[in-house]
Design an enzyme around this catalytic site. Sequence first.
Site, PDB file in Angstrom:
ATOM      1  CB  SER A 192      33.729  47.800  29.728  1.00  8.40           C
ATOM      2  OG  SER A 192      35.060  47.868  29.297  1.00  8.40           O
TER       3      SER A 192
ATOM      4  CG  HIS B 212      46.454  41.784  36.430  1.00 13.39           C
ATOM      5  ND1 HIS B 212      47.572  41.844  37.241  1.00 13.39           N
ATOM      6  CD2 HIS B 212      46.764  42.469  35.300  1.00 13.39           C
ATOM      7  CE1 HIS B 212      48.511  42.551  36.625  1.00 13.39           C
ATOM      8  NE2 HIS B 212      48.053  42.947  35.462  1.00 13.39           N
TER       9      HIS B 212
END
Lengths: 373, 373
Positions: free
Chosen positions: B296, B93
């Site tokens: 995921s 991120h």
Amino acid sequence: YPYNLDFDYGALAQLQHFSINNLGDPFIESNYGVHSRQFEVGVLDWFARLWEIEKNDYWGYITNCGTEGNLHGILVGREVFPDGILYASRESHYSVFKAARMYRMECVKVDTLISGEIDCADFRAKLLANKGKPAIINVNIGTTVKGAVDDLDLVIQTLEGCGFSRDRFYIHCDGALFGLMMPFVKRAPKVSFKKPIGSVSVSGHKFVGCPMPCGVQITRMEHVNALSSNVEYLASRDATIMGSRNGHAPIFLWYTLNRKGYNGFAKEVQKCLRNAHYLKDQLRAAGIGAMLNELSSTVVFERPRDEDFVRRWQLACEGNIAHVVVMPSVSIEKLDVFLNELVKNRSTWYQEQQPPCIAADIGKENCACPLHK
Amino acid sequence: YPYNLDFDYGALAQLQHFSINNLGDPFIESNYGVHSRQFEVGVLDWFARLWEIEKNDYWGYITNCGTEGNLHGILVGREVFPDGILYASRESHYSVFKAARMYRMECVKVDTLISGEIDCADFRAKLLANKGKPAIINVNIGTTVKGAVDDLDLVIQTLEGCGFSRDRFYIHCDGALFGLMMPFVKRAPKVSFKKPIGSVSVSGHKFVGCPMPCGVQITRMEHVNALSSNVEYLASRDATIMGSRNGHAPIFLWYTLNRKGYNGFAKEVQKCLRNAHYLKDQLRAAGIGAMLNELSSTVVFERPRDEDFVRRWQLACEGNIAHVVVMPSVSIEKLDVFLNELVKNRSTWYQEQQPPCIAADIGKENCACPLHK
């Protein structure tokens, strides 16, 4: 803090049914749809007008709290002057010193006057001792404990008098509580981007009474361009400290600013100052040491000896002093209840003992100890 | 993001009538009365159990967002190893790289595999090139774009294999979205403080569905003692990044954790994974390149060519790919509407042209371009 809670909740509470999230730069449309950026920009424009900076010359955002404003302002200062020294008075908010540590900046603490204001004689001496490096200065528009307002004009004069030209210093104004009240106080020195300042921050949950912690941060567009980098997956720009930001806060702020307007705020500020004077005068009349800075609604007084009393009234204390921040929700009636209870209790605390001397904290003229009264 | 909004608002919306503010350290009683620290500590205890750390061994707080968790975790790492180098995969991120810049840390970007996971061969090479300095590692428990989960055990093995003993590295786990889902996924590698990790953070407004941005940050007590300093006027300790913190968020989190419980979350995670598989399979069946990492619920696929379509569905895009994060609120019906609209529109985008090759982003086996299908 006695907050200022009088929103029209009928309508606004409905907002809680929506998850609103402001991501990235408020001025750049991003791909996330449930946001309140139009309100955010509206609030920022209001503050830009208040602090006299043109729409195209400023950048800003609504922060999560006053600390975030200070972290942002000081980071902008450091990016403008990577080897700059951070100067801040000892009575600055702890987030200022936290920023210095986080950002690995050299930090010089400047002494304060009894009032809590920065001591510009000491500031001058410390500037002269560090002439080789640019200066980044945190100026307090209302310190946390004493509500002291640093003299912005004198700070600028001191810098220029020490040979710091305008391209060698950066000023961040920490307006936490009082940055929004001061524009409405007669005779108050003006916080304005017409002066050589770099950024201003205020809290939104104190005087404005927003029910969640938030704040406003405004800086110059030219500075923030150096700071930011693009984030492709947001289709936005990363110039804020935090990522996701509370989307309800801008709507609450926008609503209050528009409903109350300049005149509404001016009236509330006058009321706060009047009531603060009343509290200070009544304390002094009861023989209790107390101080009130001219531009502030924060009354500083002798720390009550009973910790239960302190807790019940949620008094913030430091050393021998406590303070009351008089906000719009604090009425004369409430102050009278507080005063009566304090005076009654205090008479039992000092039957055999004398009240402490607090001249070192609030000055001889404000102290009511046996020696100074 | 398709958030998960199903609170009992009847009761909880009433909370908005109160200004609730959590200041300072959640584990230390302070003098500010209107707080929700009991709820905050309750939420933290829940996460401490989830990540297997004893009540007396952890410290943590509820942050304003995922970014604050990363800023805190990396700052703790830097305070533990002041000359440490920050290692993070390229797909980490953006707040991780922002932290490096803010904190003036040396930062080494590590390559990723096609899946988005950290490439431990490259990590090894970079560790060996910097053996003289301690390592601070950001491990992604679900990257932002591809939802890739870095192999924590392999990261630890690589560190130890390169001669980094446990007193020479610090691992921060960025669990933004997936840190809370993974404990409920069979076969998923475990995030646990029984392993040599220093901190874990997750977002509270994504999978848990808190209506305001928030997050949870947990670290080891021994580390945070080095970081914190006392703040007298709060009668508390300054170990957080922000000052005032939203007091409603802990109540919302506490309520959801208790209402859903472990079993409720496990069911929702299974539903998300099932629906994500459905979406990926349908995309592939329609001849559209798509990838779904095993652990995921983030489906990555060919970026739609029409920006109106991207905006209407609020798709986050990067280069040639877009993604959908399948949350509990996303039903099969909603996915079908999306799929139908995408397939119908796409047939008009590629009448004269071929769809782009996205093998470099999602691998040959997942690409559906003329060359790879």
